[in-house]
Enzyme design. Structure first.
Site, short mmCIF file in Angstrom:
data_model
loop_
_atom_site.label_atom_id
_atom_site.label_comp_id
_atom_site.label_asym_id
_atom_site.label_seq_id
_atom_site.Cartn_x
_atom_site.Cartn_y
_atom_site.Cartn_z
N CYS A 29 20.10 6.93 55.46
CA CYS A 29 19.68 8.28 55.83
C CYS A 29 20.13 8.62 57.25
CB CYS A 29 18.17 8.45 55.71
SG CYS A 29 17.67 10.17 55.78
N CYS A 209 19.35 14.78 53.63
CA CYS A 209 18.68 14.16 54.76
C CYS A 209 17.65 15.14 55.32
CB CYS A 209 19.75 13.85 55.80
SG CYS A 209 19.30 12.50 56.84
C1 LIG Z 1 13.47 5.37 57.81
C2 LIG Z 1 14.19 5.83 56.57
C3 LIG Z 1 14.03 7.14 56.15
C4 LIG Z 1 14.67 7.57 55.00
N1 LIG Z 1 14.47 8.84 54.58
C5 LIG Z 1 15.05 9.28 53.44
C6 LIG Z 1 14.78 10.59 52.95
O1 LIG Z 1 14.03 11.34 53.55
N2 LIG Z 1 15.40 10.99 51.82
C7 LIG Z 1 16.24 10.17 51.13
O2 LIG Z 1 16.75 10.61 50.10
N3 LIG Z 1 16.51 8.90 51.57
C8 LIG Z 1 15.93 8.43 52.70
N4 LIG Z 1 16.18 7.17 53.14
C9 LIG Z 1 17.17 6.34 52.44
C10 LIG Z 1 16.62 5.68 51.18
O3 LIG Z 1 15.48 4.91 51.50
C11 LIG Z 1 17.71 4.79 50.60
O4 LIG Z 1 18.90 5.51 50.45
C12 LIG Z 1 17.31 4.24 49.23
O5 LIG Z 1 16.17 3.43 49.36
C13 LIG Z 1 18.47 3.43 48.63
O6 LIG Z 1 18.04 2.77 47.48
P1 LIG Z 1 18.77 1.46 47.00
O7 LIG Z 1 18.04 1.02 45.79
O8 LIG Z 1 20.24 1.69 46.92
O9 LIG Z 1 18.59 0.39 48.18
P2 LIG Z 1 17.24 -0.22 48.76
O10 LIG Z 1 16.11 0.77 48.68
O11 LIG Z 1 17.60 -0.78 50.10
O12 LIG Z 1 16.91 -1.38 47.73
C14 LIG Z 1 17.60 -2.61 47.74
C15 LIG Z 1 16.59 -3.66 47.33
O13 LIG Z 1 17.27 -4.90 47.11
C16 LIG Z 1 16.42 -5.92 47.57
N5 LIG Z 1 17.23 -7.14 47.78
C17 LIG Z 1 18.04 -7.45 48.82
N6 LIG Z 1 18.56 -8.66 48.66
C18 LIG Z 1 18.08 -9.15 47.49
C19 LIG Z 1 18.26 -10.37 46.77
N7 LIG Z 1 19.05 -11.35 47.22
N8 LIG Z 1 17.61 -10.52 45.60
C20 LIG Z 1 16.81 -9.54 45.11
N9 LIG Z 1 16.59 -8.36 45.75
C21 LIG Z 1 17.22 -8.18 46.93
C22 LIG Z 1 15.82 -5.35 48.83
O14 LIG Z 1 14.64 -6.04 49.17
C23 LIG Z 1 15.54 -3.92 48.40
O15 LIG Z 1 14.27 -3.77 47.83
C24 LIG Z 1 15.53 6.70 54.29
C25 LIG Z 1 15.70 5.37 54.73
C26 LIG Z 1 15.05 4.95 55.86
C27 LIG Z 1 15.22 3.51 56.31
#
Ligand SMILES: Cc1cc2nc3c(=O)[nH]c(=O)nc-3n(C[C@H](O)[C@H](O)[C@H](O)COP(=O)(O)OP(=O)(O)OC[C@H]3O[C@@H](n4cnc5c(N)ncnc54)[C@H](O)[C@@H]3O)c2cc1C
Length: 282
Positions: A29, A209
């Site tokens: 983000c 965002c």
């Molecule tokens: C402070 C903050 C504010 C945000 N605000 C927004 C917003 O307002 N709107 C928005 O749309 N997005 C927002 N985001 C972004 C959003 O959180 C991410 O884009 C989203 O979570 C991505 O999802 P994902 O599943 O790709 O990755 P993640 O949510 O990072 O999930 C990846 C998962 O894999 C797990 N993992 C890692 N390694 C391993 C392993 N070896 N074995 C098993 N599991 C593992 C991790 O623990 C994690 O749970 C924000 C992010 C942050 C940090």
């Protein structure tokens, strides 16, 4: 757990220097580091502390936000909160007990110098990388992210591998809003790979965002690849280029149920993917 801790520090600070930092892209983000800054400044301002707290924003980037159209609205808040902006400053070390933050400053000619700044409150956003099991796998590109085609989200080398979310090397803003639009594309293109659909679905790079510029107001940045604006709503309802109460309401009240009850359960009528041409069922 770190968000409540940050809030505790913000409420405890009565005077001094508050430093907020943003590492080089890609980060989750793109505006997230600034959200903490705006909400903290809003709290200090409303509690009569703004004149006693000097707030600084140190960003590794060269501009306040990657999509220029949103910068004017954000600059209004930086000025309102009297924030000193420092670009091309990357946090490289922290001396916690000594309360000193060390930055690497890069000048326009490419030279670098070290800058050490004292702080009373430091908000650190770390540089971000993919997990080791991805970085060290054949799925990753040189930078360590899963190497997919930006439009079809199919792996560039392995046609039976598809990727979405923050871990891919696509240039969209790494947001849940992006993953929401990517999921139906990947679901469809997996069916294509299995021979059950024909035309590939296309992801346009949409990401969102919501910048929480003050408690109760959000600048809702929505854009596709290349920073092309992609507002969901008509400007008379929510104008993403201006701070909006409706956008706050959307984020606080509407998006959580949409996330839990629709997106995670695969009911997403509003996120249907584009198709490369007319789809033919086999
Ligand atoms: C402070 C903050 C504010 C945000 N605000 C927004 C917003 O307002 N709107 C928005 O749309 N997005 C927002 N985001 C972004 C959003 O959180 C991410 O884009 C989203 O979570 C991505 O999802 P994902 O599943 O790709 O990755 P993640 O949510 O990072 O999930 C990846 C998962 O894999 C797990 N993992 C890692 N390694 C391993 C392993 N070896 N074995 C098993 N599991 C593992 C991790 O623990 C994690 O749970 C924000 C992010 C942050 C940090």
């Amino acid at each position: 757990d770190l968000a409540p801790y940050t809030w505790q520090l913000v409420k405890a600070l009565k005077h001094g220097r508050a430093l907020f930092t943003q590492p080089p892209m890609p980060i989750k983000c793109a505006g997230a580091p600034q959200k903490a800054l705006y909400l903290s400044c809003d709290y200090w301002r409303k509690n009569g502390l703004q004149s006693q707290i000097n707030t600084h924003f140190y960003s590794a980037g060269a501009t306040l936000f990657g999509v220029a159209d949103y910068v004017p609205a954000l600059m209004v808040y930086m000025q309102k909160y009297a924030v000193e902006l420092k670009f091309t400053h990357t946090l490289v070390a922290v001396d916690g007990p000594g309360k000193l933050a060390t930055f690497k400053r890069t000048s326009p000619d490419g030279n670098t110098e070290t800058v050490v700044e004292p702080f009373d409150l430091l908000h650190v956003v770390p540089p971000q990388i993919a997990p080791d099991f991805i970085r060290n796998s054949p799925l990753a590109d040189k930078a360590g992210w899963v190497d997919v085609d930006p439009a079809t989200l199919t792996h560039r080398q392995y046609a039976n591998v598809h990727g979405l979310g923050d871990v891919t090397n696509t240039s969209n803003a790494k947001t849940m809003a992006a993953a929401r639009k990517q999921a139906p594309v990947v679901a469809h293109n997996v069916l294509v790979a299995l021979g059950r659909r024909r035309s590939l679905a296309i992801y346009d790079g949409y990401g969102s965002c919501p910048l929480t510029v003050e408690r109760g107001k959000i600048v809702l940045a929505e854009f596709t690849y290349g920073g092309t604006l992609a507002p969901t709503f008509a400007p008379w309802f929510i104008n993403g280029l201006k701070p909006s109460r409706l956008a706050w309401f959307l984020k606080e009240r509407l998006l959580p149920p949409l996330y839990w009850h629709c997106m995670l359960k695969g009911h997403e009528w509003l996120a249907a993917p584009f198709k490369s041409d007319t789809e033919h069922e086999k």
